[in-house]
Write an enzyme that holds these catalytic residues in place. Structure first.
Site, PDB file in Angstrom:
ATOM      1  N   ARG A 202       1.032  -1.245   0.030  1.00  0.00           N
ATOM      2  CA  ARG A 202      -0.011   0.001  -0.100  1.00  0.00           C
ATOM      3  C   ARG A 202       0.867   1.215   0.144  1.00  0.00           C
ATOM      4  O   ARG A 202       0.721   2.324  -0.432  1.00  0.00           O
ATOM      5  CB  ARG A 202      -0.824   0.021   1.271  1.00  0.00           C
ATOM      6  CG  ARG A 202      -1.715   1.336   1.480  1.00  0.00           C
ATOM      7  CD  ARG A 202      -2.771   1.344   2.381  1.00  0.00           C
ATOM      8  NE  ARG A 202      -2.502   0.584   3.653  1.00  0.00           N
ATOM      9  CZ  ARG A 202      -1.753   1.209   4.510  1.00  0.00           C
ATOM     10  NH1 ARG A 202      -1.076   2.248   4.450  1.00  0.00           N
ATOM     11  NH2 ARG A 202      -1.610   0.292   5.828  1.00  0.00           N
TER      12      ARG A 202
ATOM     13  N   TYR B 215     -15.738  17.675 -16.043  1.00  0.00           N
ATOM     14  CA  TYR B 215     -16.119  16.495 -15.985  1.00  0.00           C
ATOM     15  C   TYR B 215     -17.269  16.141 -14.583  1.00  0.00           C
ATOM     16  O   TYR B 215     -17.296  16.468 -13.878  1.00  0.00           O
ATOM     17  CB  TYR B 215     -15.105  15.413 -15.821  1.00  0.00           C
ATOM     18  CG  TYR B 215     -15.348  14.079 -15.388  1.00  0.00           C
ATOM     19  CD1 TYR B 215     -16.079  13.309 -16.250  1.00  0.00           C
ATOM     20  CD2 TYR B 215     -14.894  13.330 -14.458  1.00  0.00           C
ATOM     21  CE1 TYR B 215     -16.504  11.839 -15.794  1.00  0.00           C
ATOM     22  CE2 TYR B 215     -15.033  11.980 -14.015  1.00  0.00           C
ATOM     23  CZ  TYR B 215     -16.006  11.262 -14.999  1.00  0.00           C
ATOM     24  OH  TYR B 215     -16.161   9.967 -14.440  1.00  0.00           O
TER      25      TYR B 215
ATOM     26  N   ASP C   4      -6.400  19.756 -14.249  1.00  0.00           N
ATOM     27  CA  ASP C   4      -6.688  18.331 -14.858  1.00  0.00           C
ATOM     28  C   ASP C   4      -6.379  18.301 -16.303  1.00  0.00           C
ATOM     29  O   ASP C   4      -6.894  19.099 -17.241  1.00  0.00           O
ATOM     30  CB  ASP C   4      -8.212  18.112 -14.716  1.00  0.00           C
ATOM     31  CG  ASP C   4      -8.830  16.758 -15.358  1.00  0.00           C
ATOM     32  OD1 ASP C   4      -7.967  16.092 -16.174  1.00  0.00           O
ATOM     33  OD2 ASP C   4      -9.959  16.292 -14.916  1.00  0.00           O
TER      34      ASP C   4
ATOM     35  N   LYS D 197      -7.220   6.918 -19.174  1.00  0.00           N
ATOM     36  CA  LYS D 197      -7.537   7.598 -20.636  1.00  0.00           C
ATOM     37  C   LYS D 197      -6.350   7.294 -21.484  1.00  0.00           C
ATOM     38  O   LYS D 197      -5.906   6.533 -21.839  1.00  0.00           O
ATOM     39  CB  LYS D 197      -7.936   8.916 -20.475  1.00  0.00           C
ATOM     40  CG  LYS D 197      -9.241   9.117 -19.624  1.00  0.00           C
ATOM     41  CD  LYS D 197     -10.379   8.183 -19.612  1.00  0.00           C
ATOM     42  CE  LYS D 197     -11.574   8.582 -18.819  1.00  0.00           C
ATOM     43  NZ  LYS D 197     -11.498   8.506 -17.511  1.00  0.00           N
TER      44      LYS D 197
END
Length: 379
Positions: A46, A98, A170, A195
């Protein structure tokens, strides 16, 4: 190194134990220690994983930052940034954004006391007007999703710097191949790695890149403490995807430009939203701050008839109707019912997002086939 060379080599090295040229998938949860607290830099996956470390270093290099921090999704990366703030803090946000970003801000963090002010950033003066003594960050998305507005990163970053606040960008639609916000003064860059960075529609991931030492410290702490980390298999897939980012983006841009011009001349198309068109209000700015104009575009049919837009999308054969973007295959999306459904209709219509808007993620297929598909679908 120039970008193409960085995409293939930055952040990675042959495996020291075997000479493997590809970074191994370290599919392990924990690491053996010689003595309590005495280890080889890895304790628990982690916190750190060698495959993830290689990817984080590669992403930092591509965005000209010092540190990359990966998360299980783009929304987990956005969530980590919002965790930097406390009740009463104000954040100025791009109004054409978004839907998932809008949802987490309005439906989750607003309930915890953060205050969000959505403004049209195509005019930087609107950001100045929205500033208060409680403003802590400006969240920029450019090109915007789905109306492809272009925001002047350098100007917004300058406003933030003068006010002593964070500028976060972003950069998902552009990718680091087309645009590097840190070079223009931004403090944080966010990517939905799902993406263009991954590029093959086979993984979900998010990332933050910065070169601010204090932000690195805070965000790495949040990554470890909250634990929304990607697994090594996904990190491996993105490392593989990065190696062709530059050539994929070139083809995405070429195809999208050709299709945008074809759509703009079509007698049944009312409006095309693509910054590469001379008619786009942000064309000159996009030409200045981006290397090319990207693979995303949106359009509306004449008459603004909802059923005609739906029928057009149903007829498409090569453009697959689905969520997401940035893969090698072409996708078609209906923002109002899919990616932006979480934004109330009155709010969508305020920024010009009609129920008849069709968004295309233009892939890297032969452009003649893509135009043929659009031709038979539009009629």
């Amino acid at each position: 190194m120039k970008f193409g060379t960085k995409a293939i080599h930055a952040g990675v090295a042959p495996d020291p134990s075997t000479g493997a040229i590809m970074t191994p998938i370290y599919q392990t949860s924990t690491y053996v220690q010689e003595s309590p607290g005495k280890h080889k830099g890895y304790e628990y996956s982690r916190t750190h994983n060698p495959t993830r470390t290689a990817l984080q270093n590669a992403l930092a290099a591509l965005e000209n930052g010092t540190s990359g921090i990966c998360f299980a999704s783009g929304m987990a990366a956005t969530d980590a940034v919002l965790r930097l703030f406390r009740p009463g803090d104000e954040i100025i946000v791009t109004n054409d954004i978004y839907g998932g970003t809008y949802r987490i801000m309005k439906r989750i963090y607003e309930g915890y006391g953060l205050i969000f002010n959505f403004v049209d950033m195509s005019d930087p003066a609107n950001v100045i007007k929205a500033l208060t003594d409680k403003t802590k960050m400006v969240w920029v998305e450019t090109p915007t999703n789905p109306l492809l507005k272009i925001i002047d990163i350098e100007q917004i970053a300058g406003i933030c710097k003068a006010s002593g606040i964070i500028c976060a960008v972003d950069n998902t639609f552009a990718s680091p191949y087309l645009q590097n916000p840190l070079d223009m003064g931004a403090a944080i860059v966010m990517h939905s790695v799902t993406k263009y960075l991954g590029g093959h529609s086979d993984t979900v991931m998010g990332a933050l890149v910065t070169k601010d030492p204090e932000l690195v410290k805070q965000l790495a702490f949040i990554q470890n403490a909250a634990g929304a980390v990607p697994g090594p298999q996904d990190c491996f897939l993105v490392l593989r995807g990065l190696k062709t980012l530059h050539i994929r983006m070139q083809r995405h841009c070429e195809n999208a430009s050709t299709i945008a011009k074809w759509l703009a001349a079509h007698p049944r198309v009312a409006t095309v939203y693509y910054p590469g068109l001379l008619s786009h209000p942000g064309h000159d700015l996009a030409k200045r701050q981006m290397k090319d104009f990207g693979g995303m575009l949106s359009f509306e049919l004449k008459g603004d008839i909802y059923q005609e837009a739906v029928t057009t999308m149903e007829r498409l054969k090569i453009f697959s109707l689905g969520e997401s973007l940035g893969g090698v295959e072409s996708l078609c999306t209906h923002p109002a019912s899919m990616t932006h459904a979480s934004i109330p209709k009155p709010e969508r219509e305020k920024v010009g997002l009609k129920d008849t808007l069709i968004r295309l993620s233009v892939g890297i297929e032969d452009v003649e086939d893509l135009i043929g598909d659009l031709k038979q679908a539009i009629g």
